[in-house]
Design an enzyme around this catalytic site. Sequence first.
Site, mmCIF file in Angstrom:
data_model
loop_
_atom_site.group_PDB
_atom_site.id
_atom_site.type_symbol
_atom_site.label_atom_id
_atom_site.label_comp_id
_atom_site.label_asym_id
_atom_site.label_seq_id
_atom_site.Cartn_x
_atom_site.Cartn_y
_atom_site.Cartn_z
ATOM 1 N N HIS A 62 0.718 -1.192 -0.045
ATOM 2 C CA HIS A 62 -0.251 -0.096 -0.091
ATOM 3 C C HIS A 62 0.753 1.313 -0.017
ATOM 4 C CE1 HIS A 62 -3.874 -1.620 0.189
ATOM 5 N NE2 HIS A 62 -3.787 -2.223 1.311
ATOM 6 N N CYS A 67 0.391 1.882 -5.785
ATOM 7 C CA CYS A 67 -0.340 2.909 -6.533
ATOM 8 C C CYS A 67 0.199 4.200 -6.621
ATOM 9 C CB CYS A 67 -1.867 2.884 -5.812
ATOM 10 S SG CYS A 67 -2.774 1.213 -5.855
ATOM 11 N N ARG A 84 -0.040 2.587 -11.686
ATOM 12 C CA ARG A 84 1.053 2.125 -10.706
ATOM 13 C C ARG A 84 2.581 2.672 -11.060
ATOM 14 N NH1 ARG A 84 -2.910 0.707 -9.338
ATOM 15 N NH2 ARG A 84 -3.897 -1.326 -8.947
#
Length: 258
Positions: free
Chosen positions: A162, A236, A245
């Site tokens: 993340h 991300c 990405r």
Amino acid sequence: MVQRDPRGRRLAARGLWSGAEVVVTLGVVLLLLVVHQLWWTNRQARADARHKVQSLQQEWGRPGGGDDGVPSAPPDEGADKDKDTDTAGEGGGAPAGGGRTAAAAAPRWDQAYAVIRIPRLGLTAPVAQGISKSGVLDKGYVGHYPRTAQPGGAGNFALAGHRNTHGEPFRHIDRLRRGDRITVETREHMYTYVVDKTLAQTAARDSGVIAAVPRSNLKPASGYSEPGSYVTLTTCTPEFTSRYRLVVWGKLAGVRGR
């Protein structure tokens, strides 16, 4: 002279007051949701990840933590060649240069089995098999893409994490520069990769970036053309979105037995 209805005024005032209460209540709920996502999930996930790292270190008989140092031997000389457990399905085969490295074995699904450290970012996090949100990423772990190489193996050891919320271990991987070290510690070995290239933005569907020889399908100038032992970090971008990405690639520089 027109007389205004006091009852109508009271009803209008009551309606305005009720509407204001609803707006304030919704605002408070939204604020609590933001606090939960941006603060509480990070706090909880970081604590869980830290405990998992400590648990792995104790399980491996290294309660004092891992060693971030540069391995003392290059891959072909420092590895125990009889312990190469990498399979063809996990990126097996000999690395470029003709040697073999001691690759980590494939773990169970969602199992944390390695520790990644990135000194430039001050990052220490567990690595788990798979990239499911509930089982891996939302715990603050770094996830290993299935069907990519294991640490130290020939091919591409591809990882996801993340960038925002839930521990956000890859929040600042855009700060990595060529030559920065990435170490991956398992029960038996310490693998050191060196950052080599960065792809600032590509589509989420660009599977080429995690191929055995990583190369963008959408931006062919980004990536590699020769087999080797690579690491790929993906997250991300831009921040607080999941539209694109960000990719960082590195090459295996050394392996040291524990």
